[in-house]
Enzyme design. Structure first.
Site, PDB file in Angstrom:
ATOM      1  N   GLU C  29     -16.101 116.427 -27.240  1.00 32.10           N
ATOM      2  CA  GLU C  29     -16.121 116.663 -28.685  1.00 32.10           C
ATOM      3  C   GLU C  29     -15.441 115.511 -29.407  1.00 32.10           C
ATOM      4  OE1 GLU C  29     -14.318 120.548 -28.767  1.00 32.10           O
ATOM      5  OE2 GLU C  29     -15.912 121.290 -27.462  1.00 32.10           O
ATOM      6  N   GLU C  70     -18.023 123.908 -24.550  1.00 31.70           N
ATOM      7  CA  GLU C  70     -17.348 123.349 -23.372  1.00 31.70           C
ATOM      8  C   GLU C  70     -18.053 123.639 -22.053  1.00 31.70           C
ATOM      9  OE1 GLU C  70     -15.731 124.736 -25.873  1.00 31.70           O
ATOM     10  OE2 GLU C  70     -14.363 123.186 -26.592  1.00 31.70           O
ATOM     11  N   PHE C  93      -8.178 120.468 -24.734  1.00 35.20           N
ATOM     12  CA  PHE C  93      -6.937 121.093 -24.270  1.00 35.20           C
ATOM     13  C   PHE C  93      -7.236 121.872 -22.998  1.00 35.20           C
ATOM     14  CE2 PHE C  93      -6.264 120.378 -28.753  1.00 35.20           C
ATOM     15  CZ  PHE C  93      -4.915 120.046 -28.856  1.00 35.20           C
ATOM     16  N   ASP C  95      -6.125 124.511 -22.039  1.00 30.43           N
ATOM     17  CA  ASP C  95      -6.219 125.928 -22.375  1.00 30.43           C
ATOM     18  C   ASP C  95      -7.672 126.378 -22.529  1.00 30.43           C
ATOM     19  OD1 ASP C  95      -3.132 126.177 -23.813  1.00 30.43           O
ATOM     20  OD2 ASP C  95      -4.114 124.242 -23.789  1.00 30.43           O
ATOM     21  N   PHE C  96      -8.542 125.443 -22.912  1.00 32.37           N
ATOM     22  CA  PHE C  96      -9.932 125.809 -23.163  1.00 32.37           C
ATOM     23  C   PHE C  96     -10.699 126.063 -21.870  1.00 32.37           C
ATOM     24  CE2 PHE C  96      -9.837 122.954 -27.232  1.00 32.37           C
ATOM     25  CZ  PHE C  96      -8.851 123.764 -27.758  1.00 32.37           C
ATOM     26  N   HIS C 139      -2.603 126.376 -27.207  1.00 32.78           N
ATOM     27  CA  HIS C 139      -2.776 124.919 -27.111  1.00 32.78           C
ATOM     28  C   HIS C 139      -1.575 124.249 -26.444  1.00 32.78           C
ATOM     29  CE1 HIS C 139      -5.846 125.715 -30.176  1.00 32.78           C
ATOM     30  NE2 HIS C 139      -6.296 124.502 -30.031  1.00 32.78           N
TER      31      HIS C 139
HETATM   32  C1  LIG Z   1     -12.884 126.339 -27.436  1.00 33.93           C
HETATM   33  C2  LIG Z   1     -12.363 125.307 -28.366  1.00 33.93           C
HETATM   34  N1  LIG Z   1     -12.953 124.107 -28.392  1.00 33.93           N
HETATM   35  C3  LIG Z   1     -12.484 123.136 -29.203  1.00 33.93           C
HETATM   36  C4  LIG Z   1     -11.420 123.369 -30.025  1.00 33.93           C
HETATM   37  C5  LIG Z   1     -10.867 122.270 -30.915  1.00 33.93           C
HETATM   38  N2  LIG Z   1     -11.289 122.542 -32.300  1.00 33.93           N
HETATM   39  C6  LIG Z   1     -10.493 123.195 -33.148  1.00 33.93           C
HETATM   40  S1  LIG Z   1     -11.221 123.442 -34.627  1.00 33.93           S
HETATM   41  C7  LIG Z   1     -12.617 122.649 -34.128  1.00 33.93           C
HETATM   42  C8  LIG Z   1     -13.774 122.500 -35.063  1.00 33.93           C
HETATM   43  C9  LIG Z   1     -14.361 123.808 -35.451  1.00 33.93           C
HETATM   44  O1  LIG Z   1     -15.420 123.582 -36.321  1.00 33.93           O
HETATM   45  P1  LIG Z   1     -16.019 124.740 -37.201  1.00 33.93           P
HETATM   46  O2  LIG Z   1     -16.326 125.903 -36.337  1.00 33.93           O
HETATM   47  O3  LIG Z   1     -17.137 124.167 -37.978  1.00 33.93           O
HETATM   48  O4  LIG Z   1     -14.846 125.218 -38.144  1.00 33.93           O
HETATM   49  P2  LIG Z   1     -14.123 124.392 -39.302  1.00 33.93           P
HETATM   50  O5  LIG Z   1     -13.047 123.595 -38.646  1.00 33.93           O
HETATM   51  O6  LIG Z   1     -15.132 123.550 -39.955  1.00 33.93           O
HETATM   52  O7  LIG Z   1     -13.560 125.431 -40.201  1.00 33.93           O
HETATM   53  C10 LIG Z   1     -12.493 122.209 -32.818  1.00 33.93           C
HETATM   54  C11 LIG Z   1     -13.529 121.480 -32.082  1.00 33.93           C
HETATM   55  C12 LIG Z   1     -10.828 124.639 -29.949  1.00 33.93           C
HETATM   56  N3  LIG Z   1      -9.749 124.935 -30.669  1.00 33.93           N
HETATM   57  N4  LIG Z   1     -11.322 125.588 -29.139  1.00 33.93           N
END
Ligand SMILES: Cc1ncc(C[n+]2csc(CCOP(=O)(O)OP(=O)(O)O)c2C)c(N)n1
Ligand SMILES: Cc1ncc(C[n+]2csc(CCOP(=O)(O)OP(=O)(O)O)c2C)c(N)n1
Ligand SMILES: [Mg+2]
Ligand SMILES: [Mg+2]
Lengths: 325, 336, 336, 325
Positions: C29, C70, C93, C95-96, C139
């Site tokens: 990502e 993931e 992370f 954790d994921f 995290h």
């Molecule tokens: C399973 C997982 N993958 C990746 C992340 C890292 N992460 C946190 S917010 C985010 C983006 C989320 O995008 P969206 O669903 O469009 O929500 P927005 O941030 O735009 O509100 C990512 C990739 C995470 N917290 N959990």
């Protein structure tokens, strides 16, 4: 559902909710620069109308599952703003005793299943709350908030499918703010159509402007009503913009300057709301200004109290892992 | 009281608790079986028939077949639990946690703590584990060491029908999330006396399977039975073996284990989970710290080798820890 | 040679290996960041900027941004590896892993064995772990004990820039699946001399961070740095501490650990993974078996408590093992 | 793509493939009753045309990811039938040295990424092989076989979406045999439409009769060609029936007697094939009978050799976990 002639009290409530979210987060944004707030902060400024519009149809019996960008959902669902602020400062008296922080604000008494640090995790949780509602033979619903990025998570897809297979009373609100972190929704969603993909799962899903309280409240109201009537899972894809970066500190190189500047001008739900109600002469500007003033005081107090509060005592570390062990 | 198998004991526990508390329901793949088919609805009762007849008694609302979507199954169960239900979700094989660990690891286990003590997540996940039935690498693992390592989860591994029933009822009445592990080679071994009515066995209380004075064996699940056979045999040559079955890995009855080793001065842990960072090592570390002064000999851990589980019967039999491994370890410790 | 941080060392290792071998690519990502946006494509280089500039040098084919999926990321990397590519996938992370453990647990780790020795799966998964930056329960976890327990995986946890670079290059050139763990509190600590060119550090070779004669401390990642401070301090009062950093948990340099304890007769394992069934217990069990005769005192394990990681700085600081915990343990062992 | 005038040699190959799978599995079914085969057995009898039809368009450079019901895929992809039989008996000389068994037959040299005991795991694996093909700038494709049940797995959905987002050369073949274990596809697939759901992901997906070699080969050929031309992921939902239970020993109470009996009569791909080629006078019945005889001998030999083979030596347990450790 037609919201154009909402009673005045509900209009004022809607505005108050949006304004409270806005002020709460703008203030966090400022306070954060002092270095006194720890951890990750994701602000929903720009998306307030979605939280306010959806929650205007829910009671405390209804559940919501939120995201990492959850302050607005919690406030709109009725969480105590001062306890939230303490939580974000990591203080005793915080909504989660300081153990959760911004990314884990939950409020089960208000039917708020928690912000969530795992993107997409709310999907399965929401259908579980919906299952409880179904087993109780109530007409309660569960609402699941998901970002455009989260809409690509396997668990979300599974939850969508399973909710249809089991006929669960759940509404999926896809908050499409154009980005998941730094990646555009038109890239990450292969079909470039979240609503259409949800429809392919058997979930009737509409697309609406999420920066206009009336359009989103209208769409959400219809969806929630249909679910309460036992018509099965429904969806809403609400388009909006986050005014700030993905997290506090994000330099936003993935967005053009134009975009960053324009969204504040063209797509501000508070400005839109003021314009709408002024047009129809439904509220006096003075009434809205009064709310602004009230909210400013509330947030000032919240920050002051959060700053003044003690940190939790270290022996809290070992508490509340289990109910009994 | 009647003699019952583990298979029967588990079915009975589920039926009793569903009858007792309307908030209890079961969900999983084919827990009834037959939705959307051309035959009968109550076709299966799970792949092993354990939940057979529950559909008839409790109806489709409380015996919930699902799509093959383990994340949604467990996540839904967690969401249901935290909103007031008491789900018993089935994860057919514990190996499948690969596709659905998050609802346990990051959700159920952490809710109460993250939310400042406000959440209750009374969830049970029943799951099969263990080797010995030629199910190969992806259906034979023993993964309770992973569940045990997650704060906020409880983890239960019964080795006989009496324990299975009492511990499952406890798990269902417990207000914390519990992973309940069923060894697939034990379902139908000769049963033991098991009451017809409901009863609970508290978590964190080990069972002294056999009293002895020379050496302590800590074992769970299938390994208890191997250890019992060996102990019987060794008794003839004058070695007095004590066998402690912790029954729950989390909470763990550390006192019983320590007491036993303080008495015998010797410890072998025989465990089917991992050869590295497994449950055996957890027990060995406990004792090497807190009963060090009593130890007369090195602590031996017997585990499978650090390899996946092979399919061929010839290989799986060599892979699984057996009586010879235990005899060898006991001998080494006794002769130290 | 120049002084480099871990952040720099990792970026450099990736760049060198991508330049050296066209089969190496990175995916995850926002590893570039900016696909589908209105700004620049090379917007981020991962959430921490570590993979910044790789897009420009190697192009979109080899610096692959992905949806937030993931399971598809890791599974795709596994499929790519087994078909001849050499992916370095990023799991933001550790954790994921809750949402995507299967491609590691049941696929990559088992292919070679299940397929009778015929598969090669040269895969690296880079992932952040560890507490200390107020990232809260989902995290901040340290989960390498789980990876370590899975036969077929290798598991690497560098504590300084020199090791990070050499171990990451080794991981990329290695033909087995490797989980490469990066402690988020260490990226920008003061750097160490690190060559500009490529070099490898073999897996399974511990680093003697400090030689000593009275007591052995086994520690990895952030804990190495805490242990070093304590050792420095205790040296003044005449306690000679030896610090062994295994660097890779799997394979593990058992010989170095055993040798050290045979010399010192005392062991404390200080580890950030689990309070139960963690890496500390693995090491303690190893020593309680194979160096028992040398032990002059109980083996102490220092881990975080069996609780999730709390958010509040006041609580997280109390949660994370610190110098006082180590001093206390060393004192107890020395005075035994 | 028009298969109606396939060269004779290819027609004979197709028949031989289907017949080999049929005979291989019918024989396992019988041998299994002797108790000499250990572990889980999932037979694909009834679905042979899908394996033969899809694989008729692939080379050894193309990859496939298979399922727990993988014997047919392996045979059609070119795996050695005798080595497969030894594997199923857990013997030395088995395709995986006896370590995998029925559920883990893999043959990387033939581009067969393995049967898989984790339902849906092949989805992400297949897109990985497709990514390798893309990086090599070859026109190789990856084909992913998934059941109707597997189509509900999160990882499969993610793989579908990601394959579109990244433009990967992959074909998804959904083998809809009506059941996932004991549960009907019309229940488990909320929308009751696997192809439509895939289309919602941006994957053009057709529905075809999977019991007729010509229709499935035609559809698969078109899909594979489109992928080779760089048109992005494609899908085929092929309807067929498994003649046996989910696993050997399944009493099939979830299926009506009628259904179990009728599918053997109405939906047998071998019977259908014979009828088709006879109609068009494209092959002599004698040619097909000759293949039947050949195949019978091959399978007889395979079983005899598997039975005669030694079990692997126990020291193999410790081998081949790592390449180096
Ligand atoms: C399973 C997982 N993958 C990746 C992340 C890292 N992460 C946190 S917010 C985010 C983006 C989320 O995008 P969206 O669903 O469009 O929500 P927005 O941030 O735009 O509100 C990512 C990739 C995470 N917290 N959990
Ligand atoms: C992740 C996972 N969940 C459940 C199972 C158990 N299981 C094995 S096969 C199967 C049914 C699969 O159905 P489908 O995909 O339609 O394939 P079919 O058996 O019909 O060929 C199930 C549930 C499994 N092996 N893996
Ligand atoms: Mg977004
Ligand atoms: Mg099927």
């Amino acid at each position: 559902m037609n919201l154009s002639n909402l009673p005045k009290e509900r209009l004022l409530d809607a505005y108050r909710t949006m304004k409270t979210i806005r002020e709460f987060e703008e203030r966090i944004h400022t306070e954060n620069t002092t270095g006194d707030i720890a951890g990750f902060l994701h602000l929903s400024v720009g998306q307030e109308a979605i939280a306010a519009g959806v929650m205007s149809h829910l009671t405390t019996q209804d559940y919501i599952a939120s995201t990492h960008r959850g302050h607005g959902h919690a406030i709109a669902k009725g969480s105590d703003v001062k306890a939230m602020m303490k939580e974000i400062f990591g203080k005793a008296g915080g909504l989660c005793g300081g153990k959760g922080g911004s990314m884990h604000i939950a409020d089960l008494e208000q039917g708020m299943l928690g912000a969530n640090g795992i993107v997409g995790a709310g999907g399965p949780l929401a259908i579980g709350a919906a299952l409880t509602a179904k087993l109780k033979k109530s007409d309660d619903v569960a609402v699941c908030f998901l970002g455009d990025g989260a809409s690509n998570q396997g668990g979300v897809f599974e939850a969508m499918n399973m909710s249809v297979a089991l006929g669960l009373p759940v509404v999926f609100i896809f908050e499409n703010n154009g980005y998941g972190e730094f990646t555009g929704a038109d890239f990450s969603v292969g079909s470039k159509d979240i609503a259409g993909r949800a429809a392919g799962f058997g979930i009737p899903t509409v697309k609406v402007d999420g920066t206009n309280f009336f359009t989103i409240a209208d769409a959400a109201g219809t969806a929630i009503d249909r679910v309460r009537q036992g018509l099965g899972p429904q969806g809403v894809e609400a388009f909006a913009f986050r005014f700030y970066g993905h997290f506090e500190g994000d330099p936003q190189a993935y967005r053009s300057k134009d975009e960053i500047e324009n969204v504040r001008v063209d797509s501000d739900c508070l400005i839109n709301f003021r314009a709408s109600v002024a047009e129809g002469n439904r509220l006096e500007i003075g009434e809205l200004d009064a709310i602004d003033a009230e909210v400013a005081i509330l947030i000032d107090e919240a920050v002051a109290e959060a700053r003044a509060a003690d940190f939790p005592s270290p022996d809290a570390v070992l508490k509340d892992v289990y109910i009994s062990y | 009281m009647a003699i019952k198998t583990i298979r029967q004991a588990i079915g009975e526990a589920l039926r009793l608790e569903m009858a007792r508390d309307e908030h209890v329901f079961i969900m999983g793949e084919d827990v009834a079986g037959g939705r959307g088919g051309t035959g009968v609805l109550d076709a299966a009762g799970g792949v092993l028939g354990i939940t057979k007849d529950l559909l008839e008694e409790f109806g489709e609302d409380r015996v919930i077949d699902t799509p093959i979507s383990e994340t949604a199954i467990l996540g839904c169960a967690v969401g249901a639990a935290v909103s007031g239900s008491r789900p018993v979700a089935e994860l057919m094989f514990n190996d499948f946690m690969g596709v659905c660990f998050d609802p346990l690891l990051n959700q159920a286990a952490k809710f109460r703590y993250m939310f400042g003590g406000k959440a209750e997540t009374p969830l049970v996940v029943r799951t099969m584990y263990g080797a010995g039935i030629r199910a190969a690498a992806q259906h034979s693992q023993t993964l309770y060491h992973m569940f045990t390592s997650v704060p906020g989860l409880k983890c239960v591994c019964p080795s006989n029908a009496y324990d299975a029933k009492g511990l499952l009822i406890q798990a269902i009445r417990d207000n914390d999330p519990v992973v309940f592990l069923e060894h697939k080679a034990l379902y139908d071994i000769p049963g033991v006396e098991t009451p017809d009515e409901a009863y609970t066995i508290p978590f964190g209380e080990a069972n002294f399977v056999r009293d002895g004075t020379d050496i302590t064996i800590v074992a769970m699940g299938l390994m208890v039975h191997i250890a019992s056979g060996v102990a019987e045999e060794l008794a003839k040559s004058g070695v007095s073996v004590e066998i402690v079955d912790p029954r729950t890995t989390s909470p763990l009855d550390t006192d019983s284990i320590l007491e036993s080793v303080e008495k015998t001065g010797r410890l072998v842990v025989m465990d089917e989970s991992a050869a590295r960072c497994g449950f055996a090592h957890d027990i060995a570390a406990l004792v090497a710290d807190r009963a060090f002064g009593s130890l007369k000999a090195p602590i031996k851990t017997i585990t499978p080798p650090h390899t996946p589980v092979p399919f061929s019967p010839a290989l799986e039999d060599a892979w699984l820890p057996g009586p010879e491994d235990l005899v060898k370890a006991i001998t080494a410790v006794m002769e130290y």
